[in-house]
Design a protein around this motif. Structure first.
Motif, PDB file in Angstrom:
ATOM      1  N   ILE A  64      32.618  42.639  45.097  1.00  0.00           N
ATOM      2  CA  ILE A  64      32.607  43.117  43.707  1.00  0.00           C
ATOM      3  C   ILE A  64      32.673  41.932  42.750  1.00  0.00           C
ATOM      4  N   ALA A  65      31.797  41.941  41.749  1.00  0.00           N
ATOM      5  CA  ALA A  65      31.907  41.006  40.629  1.00  0.00           C
ATOM      6  C   ALA A  65      32.422  41.820  39.444  1.00  0.00           C
ATOM      7  N   ALA A  86      37.300  49.736  54.051  1.00  0.00           N
ATOM      8  CA  ALA A  86      36.333  48.649  53.831  1.00  0.00           C
ATOM      9  C   ALA A  86      37.048  47.424  53.259  1.00  0.00           C
ATOM     10  N   SER A  87      36.730  46.245  53.772  1.00  0.00           N
ATOM     11  CA  SER A  87      37.287  45.013  53.203  1.00  0.00           C
ATOM     12  C   SER A  87      36.574  44.711  51.882  1.00  0.00           C
ATOM     13  N   VAL A  88      37.308  44.040  50.976  1.00  0.00           N
ATOM     14  CA  VAL A  88      36.763  43.749  49.647  1.00  0.00           C
ATOM     15  C   VAL A  88      36.726  42.240  49.416  1.00  0.00           C
ATOM     16  N   GLY A  89      35.588  41.761  48.948  1.00  0.00           N
ATOM     17  CA  GLY A  89      35.482  40.384  48.494  1.00  0.00           C
ATOM     18  C   GLY A  89      35.276  40.401  46.985  1.00  0.00           C
ATOM     19  N   VAL A  90      35.929  39.475  46.297  1.00  0.00           N
ATOM     20  CA  VAL A  90      35.824  39.438  44.835  1.00  0.00           C
ATOM     21  C   VAL A  90      35.034  38.205  44.415  1.00  0.00           C
ATOM     22  N   VAL A  91      34.075  38.393  43.556  1.00  0.00           N
ATOM     23  CA  VAL A  91      33.255  37.285  43.064  1.00  0.00           C
ATOM     24  C   VAL A  91      33.740  36.943  41.665  1.00  0.00           C
ATOM     25  N   ASP A  92      34.378  35.779  41.567  1.00  0.00           N
ATOM     26  CA  ASP A  92      34.988  35.367  40.308  1.00  0.00           C
ATOM     27  C   ASP A  92      33.969  34.509  39.559  1.00  0.00           C
ATOM     28  N   SER A  93      33.161  35.155  38.734  1.00  0.00           N
ATOM     29  CA  SER A  93      32.044  34.452  38.095  1.00  0.00           C
ATOM     30  C   SER A  93      31.974  34.816  36.619  1.00  0.00           C
TER      31      SER A  93
END
Ligand SMILES: Nc1nc2c(ncn2[C@@H]2O[C@H](COP(=O)(O)OP(=O)(O)OP(=O)(O)O)[C@@H](O)[C@H]2O)c(=O)[nH]1
Ligand SMILES: C[C@H](OP(=O)(O)O)C(=O)O
Length: 219
Positions: free
Chosen positions: A121-122, A160-167
């Protein structure tokens, strides 16, 4: 990676109605859409516009028409993608058409995060979900409000695993007049002015720092 780009043709960008006429908002929304599609293609993605109505110009990519509200339309696309599909290959991204600051590099970062987690997620400023990559067959979206937090909860609920897009570039969706300043600031700082930034300049918008915080004014 296939990248769904939701696009509303019906009174787009209503929160800019204080500074742009309805025709201008339509034209500006199209300019942002063009920039986002170009950035996705340059990042190696395959864009697919999910529009509320047919679009009368050739965007150079598939356009699906679905007039249901955003969440229902995206979830129908996820159903089609994942129902009955084997779980090992399907990855689909959803990138909003108002991410006028999106660069190929920022999108490549998003795609990479999608390879590394079940859901990447971004988040947008204010708690929205500006872009995500779904690789988990049971995850479905629920947009609006603090959808970033809702999407984290929905991911956890299906394991579900979550990845965070810090942009910064993906966090900046162009919703309100103050966001126009972000677009002009970063266009001026980069060698390569985007179509949406050029549209704003041609419409007479310039940066205005007279009130302390940088905003825009129009000639
Ligand atoms: N397919 C589809 N896309 C939508 C819908 N509503 C918004 N979008 C798109 O989703 C993204 C985020 O939209 P928002 O910023 O929430 O809404 P907006 O219509 O662009 O702007 P506002 O009228 O100011 O809320 C943009 O790319 C919109 O074009 C919808 O009902 N269906
Ligand atoms: C689609 C929605 O966008 P916003 O209304 O926050 O701009 C969200 O990010 O959930």
């Amino acid at each position: 990676m296939e990248v769904l780009v939701p696009f509303s043709t019906d009174r787009p960008k209503s929160r800019l109605s204080g500074v742009l006429t309805p025709d201008e908002r339509e034209s500006f929304a199209r300019a942002m859409l063009r920039d986002v599609l170009d950035a996705i293609e340059a990042a190696g993605g395959a864009p697919r516009v999910l529009s509320t109505a047919p679009i009368d110009v050739d965007l150079g990519c598939p356009v699906d028409v679905d007039d249901r509200p955003l969440t229902a339309a995206i979830n129908a696309a996820l159903d089609a993608r994942f129902d009955g599909a084997s779980t090992d290959s399907a990855l689909v991204a959803v990138v909003m058409a108002d991410l006028a600051l999106a660069t190929p590099g920022a999108l490549r970062e998003l795609f990479a995060a999608g390879e590394a987690a079940d859901v990447a997620i971004a988040p947008g400023r204010g708690g929205g979900t500006n872009a995500l990559v779904v690789g988990h067959p049971a995850f479905r979206v629920d947009y609006h409000g603090a959808s970033y937090l809702d999407h984290r909860r929905l991911a956890a609920a299906v394991g579900a695993s979550v990845g965070v897009v810090d942009s910064h570039r993906l966090a900046t969706d162009i919703d309100e007049p103050a966001d126009l300043a972000e677009l002009l600031i970063h266009a001026e700082a980069s060698a390569d002015e985007s179509g949406a930034a050029r549209w704003l300049r041609d419409a007479g918008f310039t940066l205005d720092a007279t009130d302390g915080r940088v905003g825009v004014s129009r000639e």
